[in-house]
Scaffold this motif. Structure first.
Motif, short mmCIF file in Angstrom:
data_model
loop_
_atom_site.label_atom_id
_atom_site.label_comp_id
_atom_site.label_asym_id
_atom_site.label_seq_id
_atom_site.Cartn_x
_atom_site.Cartn_y
_atom_site.Cartn_z
N LEU A 30 0.83 -1.21 0.00
CA LEU A 30 0.00 0.00 0.00
C LEU A 30 0.87 1.26 0.00
CD1 LEU A 30 -2.91 -1.07 2.32
CD2 LEU A 30 -2.87 -0.90 -0.14
N ALA A 31 2.08 1.15 0.58
CA ALA A 31 2.99 2.30 0.57
C ALA A 31 3.37 2.67 -0.86
CB ALA A 31 4.24 1.99 1.39
N CYS A 32 3.38 1.68 -1.76
CA CYS A 32 3.71 1.95 -3.17
C CYS A 32 2.70 2.90 -3.81
CB CYS A 32 3.70 0.67 -3.99
SG CYS A 32 4.96 -0.48 -3.53
N TYR A 37 5.97 7.00 -3.74
CA TYR A 37 6.37 5.99 -4.74
C TYR A 37 5.53 6.06 -6.00
CZ TYR A 37 9.11 4.26 -0.87
OH TYR A 37 10.00 4.18 0.15
N ASP A 38 4.24 6.39 -5.84
CA ASP A 38 3.34 6.66 -6.97
C ASP A 38 3.43 5.64 -8.09
OD1 ASP A 38 1.53 7.93 -8.61
OD2 ASP A 38 3.04 9.22 -9.53
N ILE A 39 3.01 4.39 -7.84
CA ILE A 39 3.08 3.40 -8.93
C ILE A 39 2.04 3.65 -10.00
CG2 ILE A 39 4.22 1.47 -7.76
CD1 ILE A 39 1.45 0.35 -7.17
N GLU A 40 1.11 4.59 -9.77
CA GLU A 40 0.13 4.85 -10.83
C GLU A 40 0.81 5.46 -12.05
OE1 GLU A 40 -3.23 7.32 -9.85
OE2 GLU A 40 -4.20 6.79 -11.73
N ARG A 41 2.03 5.98 -11.89
CA ARG A 41 2.70 6.54 -13.07
C ARG A 41 3.07 5.47 -14.08
NH1 ARG A 41 6.87 6.53 -9.09
NH2 ARG A 41 8.84 5.74 -9.86
N PHE A 42 3.10 4.19 -13.66
CA PHE A 42 3.27 3.09 -14.63
C PHE A 42 1.92 2.55 -15.09
CE2 PHE A 42 6.91 2.66 -11.58
CZ PHE A 42 7.86 3.17 -12.43
N GLY A 43 0.85 3.21 -14.72
CA GLY A 43 -0.48 2.72 -15.08
C GLY A 43 -1.00 1.66 -14.14
N ILE A 44 -0.28 1.44 -13.03
CA ILE A 44 -0.69 0.39 -12.09
C ILE A 44 -1.83 0.90 -11.22
CG2 ILE A 44 0.05 -1.08 -10.19
CD1 ILE A 44 2.88 -0.89 -11.30
#
Lengths: 150, 300
Positions: A30-32, A37-44
């Motif tokens: 969840l920290a990602c 970390y913002d993993i949504e920038r990879f579309g995740i």
């Protein structure tokens, strides 16, 4: 690589499944999603629904009660899909290996594509693992992936 | 209508989902920027769509899919009627029918999340659809017609020499249409029926792969329709002022929705119904009464 295959690499939706761990790795997953970390920038996107999922992030050792649940979730996920074992427990069973109520690592129940060791895993390692899983997906699509020992 | 006119309308219809897709792309990017994140690429919804189209098909039952297609078909019908300058009431009911099909589709599977989503979706319709229809009624009272071509021609309200701005004469109806847009695009505080992480994705929980992509396509069309509805509130007899005004109005509403989405938390479904009954309904009834009184010549 056609448009669909390219899109697959650009939009991996994840679901995280805790098969009986201590919740440490879940907090790191969840920290990602946080701004740092913002993993949504990879579309995740974290979907929490196997039917919308491409990448299953499994944490914790698989307890005997959870085997059929994990199999069920895996079967409900439409392909192409990748499974990532997050954390030492999910990789091998960790300190819980050979416990009377524990089956072992995730690979004892469903096929695992990427292993991310760590207790608990670092968010950076999880991001690396997902990127590696996408790399594997890409190579599977191109037909160049060879399993070790093949 | 001449051939070029019809060609432009068909082009707009084809471009409608692209607009919806871009809306969600900008939405995700701006939301990320507001939260101090980098955010996904602008075309992310398109990548999601392509990916979903390429996934294996897993079907729960066939009627589930029929309802998904019916949802998209009725949305497309509503947008088609709108672009051919049709009847506002027919557009409202077509939109309503599509929502009913979405709820029926969610009822046709056994997932409890899907059922909760469908119940909420129906309640949400009860809250918003009457308001939308009453907004259409106020437009009718102001302009004398439900038919869009007549509305454009007759909505006279003098303002700096520009002839027709419904926005200034019907601010309450405009407010109601914004409310409907927030609810139907599933934005906070009214993202109740597809509440992510609460009931996973509610009505869409059992759709997967290409069929989820189809419902997304429907959602894009729906968004275009709602923004088209917003754009009724500005029209002028000068073409470029009309187009510029419509676009400005849409963009302003878009930004407003984004700000509201990012600054509010999700309400419960009964709060939406209460909001609609206690605030929306009285406001729009007062507006109707005022229009009727002023048309009788008592005031103004």
């Amino acid at each position: 690589m056609n448009g669909t295959e390219k899109s697959r690499l650009k939009s991996p939706w994840i679901t995280h499944i805790n098969t009986g761990g201590c919740n440490g790795c879940d907090i790191e997953i969840l920290a990602c999603l946080t701004p740092k970390y913002d993993i949504e920038r990879f579309g995740i996107l974290n979907k929490g629904n196997p039917k919308h999922t491409d990448v299953l992030l499994v944490t914790g050792p698989v307890t005997k009660k959870y085997i059929h649940v994990l199999k069920n979730l895996y079967d409900q996920t439409p392909g192409p899909k990748v499974v990532i074992a997050v954390g030492t427990c999910a990789c091998s069973g960790g300190v819980f290996k050979d416990l009377y109520n524990v089956e072992g690592g995730v690979d004892q129940v469903i096929p695992v594509d990427v292993y991310i060791p760590g207790c608990a895993v670092k968010p950076e390692a999880i991001i690396d693992g997902v990127v590696l899983a996408l790399e594997k997906l890409k190579k599977l699509q191109e037909g160049t992936w060879k399993e070790v020992g093949e | 209508m001449n051939t070029i006119d019809i060609a432009i309308r068909i082009l707009l219809f084809v471009l409608a989902p692209a607009f919806g897709c871009l809306f969600f792309g900008i939405d995700r990017k701006l939301t990320a920027r507001m939260q101090n994140r980098v955010g996904p690429p602008l075309l992310q919804p398109w990548y999601d769509f392509k990916k979903l189209m390429g996934k294996t098909e897993e079907i729960v039952n066939h009627i589930h899919l029929v309802f998904a297609f019916a949802y998209v078909a009725f949305i497309m019908l509503a947008l088609g009627i709108f672009l051919m300058d049709g009847d506002l009431i027919v557009i409202c009911f077509s939109l309503g029918a599509s929502q009913v099909f979405l709820a029926l589709g969610a009822f046709s599977v056994r997932s409890p999340y899907s059922h909760v989503g469908a119940h909420r979706h129906l309640l949400q319709m009860v809250a918003v659809e009457p308001l939308l229809i009453l907004a259409a009624v106020t437009i009718k009272l102001q302009t004398g017609s439900f038919v869009l071509s007549d509305i454009y021609a007759r909505s006279t309200y003098p303002f700096f020499g520009i002839n027709t701005i419904l926005l200034l004469s019907l601010p309450v109806a405009f407010f109601i249409v914004i409310l409907a847009t927030i609810v139907d695009t599933q934005k906070s505080p009214f993202d109740i029926s597809t509440a992510h992480s609460e009931i996973v994705s509610g009505t869409f929980v059992e759709y997967s792969g290409p069929y989820l992509a189809i419902t997304k396509l429907g959602h894009w069309f729906e968004l275009s329709l709602l923004f088209a509805f917003v754009s009724i509130f500005f029209s002028s007899d000068v073409l470029w002022i009309s187009i510029a005004g419509k676009l400005t109005l849409d963009f302003a509403v878009f930004l407003l929705i984004l700000v509201i989405d990012n600054s509010t938390a999700r309400l419960t479904i009964d709060r939406l119904v209460k909001f609609s009954v206690r605030i929306g309904l009285p406001l729009i009834i007062i507006n109707i009464v005022l229009i009727v009184i002023s048309s009788m010549g008592v005031i103004a």
